[in-house]
Design a protein around this motif. Structure first.
Motif, short mmCIF file in Angstrom:
data_model
loop_
_atom_site.label_atom_id
_atom_site.label_comp_id
_atom_site.label_asym_id
_atom_site.label_seq_id
_atom_site.Cartn_x
_atom_site.Cartn_y
_atom_site.Cartn_z
N VAL A 27 -2.99 -11.82 -11.09
CA VAL A 27 -2.87 -10.37 -10.94
C VAL A 27 -1.42 -9.94 -11.18
N GLY A 28 -0.47 -10.71 -10.66
CA GLY A 28 0.94 -10.38 -10.88
C GLY A 28 1.31 -10.40 -12.35
N LEU A 29 0.81 -11.38 -13.07
CA LEU A 29 1.10 -11.44 -14.51
C LEU A 29 0.45 -10.29 -15.27
N ILE A 30 -0.78 -9.95 -14.89
CA ILE A 30 -1.47 -8.82 -15.54
C ILE A 30 -0.72 -7.52 -15.27
N LEU A 31 -0.28 -7.33 -14.03
CA LEU A 31 0.48 -6.12 -13.71
C LEU A 31 1.83 -6.09 -14.42
N SER A 32 2.43 -7.25 -14.63
CA SER A 32 3.69 -7.31 -15.38
C SER A 32 3.48 -6.87 -16.82
N VAL A 33 2.39 -7.31 -17.42
CA VAL A 33 2.08 -6.89 -18.80
C VAL A 33 1.83 -5.39 -18.85
N LEU A 34 1.09 -4.87 -17.88
CA LEU A 34 0.82 -3.43 -17.83
C LEU A 34 2.12 -2.65 -17.67
N ALA A 35 3.00 -3.11 -16.78
CA ALA A 35 4.29 -2.44 -16.60
C ALA A 35 5.14 -2.50 -17.86
N LEU A 36 5.06 -3.62 -18.58
CA LEU A 36 5.81 -3.74 -19.83
C LEU A 36 5.31 -2.73 -20.85
N ILE A 37 4.01 -2.58 -20.96
CA ILE A 37 3.44 -1.63 -21.93
C ILE A 37 3.83 -0.20 -21.57
N VAL A 38 3.68 0.16 -20.29
CA VAL A 38 4.01 1.52 -19.86
C VAL A 38 5.51 1.79 -20.04
N SER A 39 6.34 0.82 -19.69
CA SER A 39 7.79 1.00 -19.84
C SER A 39 8.20 1.13 -21.29
N ALA A 40 7.57 0.36 -22.18
CA ALA A 40 7.88 0.48 -23.60
C ALA A 40 7.48 1.84 -24.14
N ILE A 41 6.35 2.36 -23.68
CA ILE A 41 5.93 3.71 -24.09
C ILE A 41 6.92 4.75 -23.60
N ILE A 42 7.36 4.62 -22.35
CA ILE A 42 8.34 5.57 -21.80
C ILE A 42 9.65 5.45 -22.55
N TRP A 43 10.08 4.26 -22.88
CA TRP A 43 11.31 4.05 -23.64
C TRP A 43 11.20 4.71 -25.01
N ALA A 44 10.07 4.49 -25.69
CA ALA A 44 9.88 5.08 -27.03
C ALA A 44 9.83 6.60 -26.95
N TYR A 45 9.12 7.13 -25.95
CA TYR A 45 9.04 8.58 -25.81
C TYR A 45 10.41 9.18 -25.50
N ALA A 55 14.76 7.29 -21.62
CA ALA A 55 14.88 6.07 -22.40
C ALA A 55 15.53 4.96 -21.58
N GLY A 56 16.51 5.30 -20.79
CA GLY A 56 17.17 4.32 -19.92
C GLY A 56 16.22 3.78 -18.86
N ARG A 57 15.41 4.66 -18.30
CA ARG A 57 14.41 4.22 -17.31
C ARG A 57 13.38 3.29 -17.96
N GLY A 58 13.02 3.58 -19.19
CA GLY A 58 12.09 2.71 -19.90
C GLY A 58 12.68 1.34 -20.14
N LYS A 59 13.97 1.29 -20.51
CA LYS A 59 14.63 0.01 -20.74
C LYS A 59 14.68 -0.81 -19.45
N ILE A 60 15.02 -0.15 -18.35
CA ILE A 60 15.07 -0.85 -17.07
C ILE A 60 13.68 -1.36 -16.69
N GLY A 61 12.66 -0.56 -16.94
CA GLY A 61 11.29 -0.97 -16.66
C GLY A 61 10.89 -2.19 -17.46
N VAL A 62 11.30 -2.25 -18.72
CA VAL A 62 11.00 -3.42 -19.56
C VAL A 62 11.67 -4.66 -18.97
N LEU A 63 12.92 -4.54 -18.59
CA LEU A 63 13.63 -5.69 -18.03
C LEU A 63 13.02 -6.13 -16.70
N VAL A 64 12.67 -5.19 -15.85
CA VAL A 64 12.08 -5.52 -14.56
C VAL A 64 10.72 -6.19 -14.73
N SER A 65 9.91 -5.67 -15.63
CA SER A 65 8.60 -6.27 -15.84
C SER A 65 8.71 -7.68 -16.42
#
Length: 89
Positions: A27-45, A55-65
């Motif tokens: 479950v932790g790995l699945i949630l990490s993938v989900l967070a990575l996808i959402v963070s990448a979308i936020i970064w791109a947007y 964009a900065g929040r998206g980058k931080i989200g990618v690193l955290v995930s």
């Protein structure tokens, strides 16, 4: 000198607990993938809308995930490593 090792058959329910821990890791790995996808979308947007804060929040989200995925994936190895270090003390 005392020599005590972990006993995997000493208590009832150990196998079920291992199954539960494995499921939680999954479950932790699945949630990490989900967070990575959402963070990448936020970064791109944020990048496309010229919003550096978003964009900065998206980058931080990618690193955290990615960090969370590393911790989930390496947790057993880390625990075994520190168990070995503790045995040498």
């Amino acid at each position: 000198m005392i020599d005590i090792d972990p006993n995997s058959s000493g208590l009832p329910g150990i196998e079920q607990l291992r199954t539960i821990v494995g499921a939680v890791m999954t479950v932790g790995l699945i949630l990490s993938v989900l967070a990575l996808i959402v963070s990448a979308i936020i970064w791109a947007y944020g990048s496309n809308s010229s919003n550096p804060h978003l964009a900065g929040r998206g980058k931080i989200g990618v690193l955290v995930s990615c960090g969370a995925a590393v911790v989930c994936g390496a947790s057993v190895t880390l625990i075994n490593f520190f168990w070995g270090v503790g045995q040498t003390v």
